[in-house]
Every structure is written in C-alpha cells, then in structure tokens.
Design an enzyme around this catalytic site. Structure first.
Site, mmCIF file in Angstrom:
data_model
loop_
_atom_site.group_PDB
_atom_site.id
_atom_site.type_symbol
_atom_site.label_atom_id
_atom_site.label_comp_id
_atom_site.label_asym_id
_atom_site.label_seq_id
_atom_site.Cartn_x
_atom_site.Cartn_y
_atom_site.Cartn_z
ATOM 1 C CG ASP A 141 -1.931 1.099 1.119
ATOM 2 O OD1 ASP A 141 -1.665 2.143 0.684
ATOM 3 O OD2 ASP A 141 -3.080 0.940 1.914
ATOM 4 C CB SER A 173 -7.029 13.314 -12.576
ATOM 5 O OG SER A 173 -8.132 13.600 -12.949
ATOM 6 C CE1 TYR A 178 -8.958 10.225 -8.182
ATOM 7 C CE2 TYR A 178 -9.664 11.761 -9.961
ATOM 8 C CZ TYR A 178 -8.793 10.606 -9.615
ATOM 9 O OH TYR A 178 -7.962 10.135 -10.372
ATOM 10 C CE LYS A 224 -5.267 11.348 -9.093
ATOM 11 N NZ LYS A 224 -4.141 10.574 -9.230
#
Length: 302
Positions: free
Chosen positions: A71, A150, A163, A167
């Site tokens: 991880d 992204s 998110y 990002k």
C-alpha cells in the site's frame, strides 16, 4: 531464473517499477512496457490480481516480472518495492505511479475518514514513492518518474471534492519536485493527465450519492493512456494532457468561470453518473476489491 540471470537480463532492458499495477491504467502501462521487453516490478494492494497482471505482462513479452503487494500509504512497503527492484535487477530506470482511489459525494456528506484516505493516497502515497525512488535516481544521475494525474488536477467538479483535492495536491507535489531536480538534467519527472478513461475506478469508488459514476466522454481506453505514459520516457513533459477535450475544458474553467460553474454540475450528472442504484459504500478506499479489478471497466472507450 537466478538473481544473476535476472541482473544480466536487466542490463539489456528497462527496469520499470509500476505502482498500482493490478488494475486500470497501471496494469495497461505495465503491459505496454512488457511489450518493450522490460523487466518489471509490479506493486498494488491486491496480491491475487497482481499475479494476474504479472501473467499478462509475461505473455506480452516482459523479460522478468516481480510482484510486491504493498500500500502506498505504508512507507516501509514502498521502500521494500524499490529495494526489490534494485537488489534484483541492479538499477531502476523508470517508476510509474498510478495508485489512486476515488469518492463521490458533496463535501458535507462524505465521511471524514473517506475524504482523508482519498487525499492521503494521492498526496502522501506520492510523497512516499518520491522519497523511496529519488535517492536511487539521484545516485544513478538518470531515470524517469511518470505519475498519472487527472484532468481533475486542473479543474473542479461538484460531488468530487475529495478526488479534486487529492489530485490538485498531488500535482503541486509533482511540480515542486520538477523544480527541485533541475540540477539533474537526466532525471525526469512527468505527469500524464487523462480525461474520461474506461477503467474500473468508477465502479470501485466510494459513494454517498445513491449511484456510481462512469467516465465522461470522450472516453479513452487504458491502453491509449498507457501509450502516453510510455511515450514520456522518450519525450518527458511537465504535464501531458491525455485527452483531446482536456485543454478545452481547462480553458473554460480558467477563462469563463461563471459559465463553467453553471454547466459543470448538470453536465457531470448527465454524462458522468450511472443510472444505477447503490447503497452508500466505501468502495475500495480502505481495502482492495479484487473481483472488480481489471485493465478495463465496463464502458466503451477508444
């Protein structure tokens, strides 16, 4: 194959560490490097699906494949993956970092632990990758890091606050590192920012909206984005938009914010949300969901 045999093979081929290799763009990137005959170290949280990805890479032509379940939020595990690459193959040429998780929901509705995990996976996870890989690349005075960013690192969208925050923060970390490495002209850090891509991330995302999401058009395949990732080895870029509509959307966000703000919510609801019905879920935010991992998701892409 012995360790000496692996080191000899690696001397002729790229040694590539792919983080997030069990699914989506990470898996597609690993396979794309495999077609070049690379020696690969594959990393993800899901040992079972990682083994499937390794089999795909061997079939595609990889010189050698090692798997390290880890991880990115565990710095010791990330370090162990880098150490596996250097101890097995003698060096590290390329690091591809794609690991990410996603959540849908208004900011006041997303559970704090879900928000924090989404943000931490992108920002702290990327920090751990940089901290482990950079000493190797500095010592070699050469190498490439490619991070999959992204479109949402350059714009915002309602119900995607976790998110977006993740990002934007990740891209800030990337840009800072690019500045800090100006003294090493042969160490390159590139970011590739896809738009809508048919990966399983949408079906694995946490959501409190009562439905899941899907990639907004135009939708690309993970393989297409993977080719953009691999292209950065010969053509490093600070930030490469992988999607023909990305620059247009970003221009609208920056130049016409009132218009963008009016349109983004309805457009996302129409073109980026599924018509299914699901109970609130944390998806794969805290643990992998191997049965939903694959190179492609269920939506068509080109």
């Amino acid at each position: 194959m012995t360790a000496d045999d692996l080191s000899s093979t690696a001397a002729q081929q790229e040694v590539v560490l792919v983080i997030g290799a069990s699914s989506g763009i990470g898996r597609a990137s690993a396979i794309e490097f495999a077609t070049r005959g690379a020696s690969l170290v594959l990393v993800s949280r899901s040992a079972t699906t990682l083994a499937d990805a390794a089999a795909d890479c061997r079939t595609a032509g990889a010189s050698a494949v090692e798997c390290v379940p880890a991880d990115v939020l565990d710095p010791d595990a990330v370090q162990a993956a880098v150490d596996r690459a250097t101890s097995t193959f003698g060096r590290l040429d390329v690091v591809v970092h794609t690991a990410t998780v996603m959540a849908y929901g208004r900011i006041e509705d997303v559970q704090p632990d879900v928000f924090e995990r989404v943000v931490d996976t992108a920002i702290q996870g990327t920090f751990h990758v940089f901290r482990s890989a950079l000493p190797v690349l500095r010592a070699q005075r050469r190498g490439h890091v490619v991070v999959v960013s992204s479109l949402l690192a350059s714009i915002t969208a309602p119900t995607m606050g976790a998110y977006v925050t993740a990002k934007w923060g990740q891209l800030g970390l990337i840009r800072t590192l690019q500045q800090e490495l100006r003294d090493l002209p042969d160490v390159h850090v590139s970011a590739v920012a896809p738009g809508g891509t048919t990966t399983p991330i949408y079906e694995q995302a946490a959501t409190v909206l009562g439905n899941t999401g899907h990639p907004p058009p135009p939708v690309y395949t993970p393989e297409r984005v993977a080719r953009a990732v691999v292209a950065r080895i010969d053509d490093p870029r600070r930030l490469k938009q992988s999607g023909v509509a990305n620059p247009i959307i970003i221009a609208g966000f920056r130049l016409f914010p009132p218009v963008f703000d009016v349109l983004v919510g309805p457009l996302l609801k129409t073109f980026g949300m599924a018509r299914d019905s699901v109970a609130p879920t944390t998806g794969n935010v805290f643990a992998p969901v191997p049965e939903k991992e694959a190179t492609r998701g269920s939506y068509f892409g080109f």
